[in-house]
Motif scaffolding. Structure first.
Motif, short mmCIF file in Angstrom:
data_model
loop_
_atom_site.label_atom_id
_atom_site.label_comp_id
_atom_site.label_asym_id
_atom_site.label_seq_id
_atom_site.Cartn_x
_atom_site.Cartn_y
_atom_site.Cartn_z
N GLU A 38 0.75 -1.03 0.09
CA GLU A 38 0.07 -0.36 0.34
C GLU A 38 1.04 1.09 0.30
O GLU A 38 1.28 1.37 0.95
CB GLU A 38 -0.92 -0.19 1.19
N HIS A 41 0.21 4.41 2.36
CA HIS A 41 0.20 4.51 4.02
C HIS A 41 0.50 3.29 4.37
O HIS A 41 1.30 2.27 3.53
CB HIS A 41 -1.77 4.13 4.27
N ARG A 137 -8.52 -0.75 3.81
CA ARG A 137 -7.45 -0.63 3.18
C ARG A 137 -7.99 -1.09 1.74
O ARG A 137 -7.17 -1.01 0.82
CB ARG A 137 -6.35 0.06 3.98
#
Length: 146
Positions: A38, A41, A137
């Motif tokens: 990711e 993040h 997410r």
């Protein structure tokens, strides 16, 4: 008593600041494809640039080619070196994430044992909120890959 509560609260906050790093990168939760990190993040707040001198293996070749102005001959020699190292780098990263998660699970369990039932409920709610965010997410990442 108030100082102990403040200290305990600070310790919990510190523990929960690190838990996302371990849980967000748990290999069991990661896909098996390359480049599924990711980028906005996690990864120590640096957008994923943490492996091999600041770049994930998939981007390292591009970065070196651009910044070092590698010739085509140099590119042909550098790329296989990076490709050969990828599986080992991935394994090292996964092992580190597993160890980090195990450590944070242990820390959280020790802290939880010191809390009142009300504080334990709050801690459980914090963990659930974190898990819900992690799942969201993952879902967003999966949707972007489609």
């Amino acid at each position: 008593m108030k100082l102990k509560l403040i200290t305990l609260t600070a310790a919990c906050a510190a523990a929960f600041a690190v838990i996302p790093l371990a849980q967000a990168h748990d290999p069991a939760e990661q896909g098996s494809g390359e480049g599924e990190h990711e980028h906005g993040h996690g990864h120590h707040g640096r957008g994923g640039d943490h492996e091999m001198g600041g770049h994930e293996p998939g981007k390292m070749f591009e970065h070196m080619t651009k910044n070092l102005n590698l010739t085509p001959d140099q590119q042909a020699k550098v790329q296989p070196i990076i490709e050969q190292a990828k599986p080992q780098m991935k394994a090292i990263h996964q092992e580190a994430m597993q160890k980090g998660k195990a450590l944070m699970d242990n820390v959280t369990a020790q802290i939880r044992a010191l809390l009142t039932p009300e504080q334990q409920q709050k801690l459980d709610a914090m963990k659930k909120a974190h898990e819900d965010m992690r799942r969201a997410r993952e879902e967003m990442r999966a949707a972007r890959q489609q």
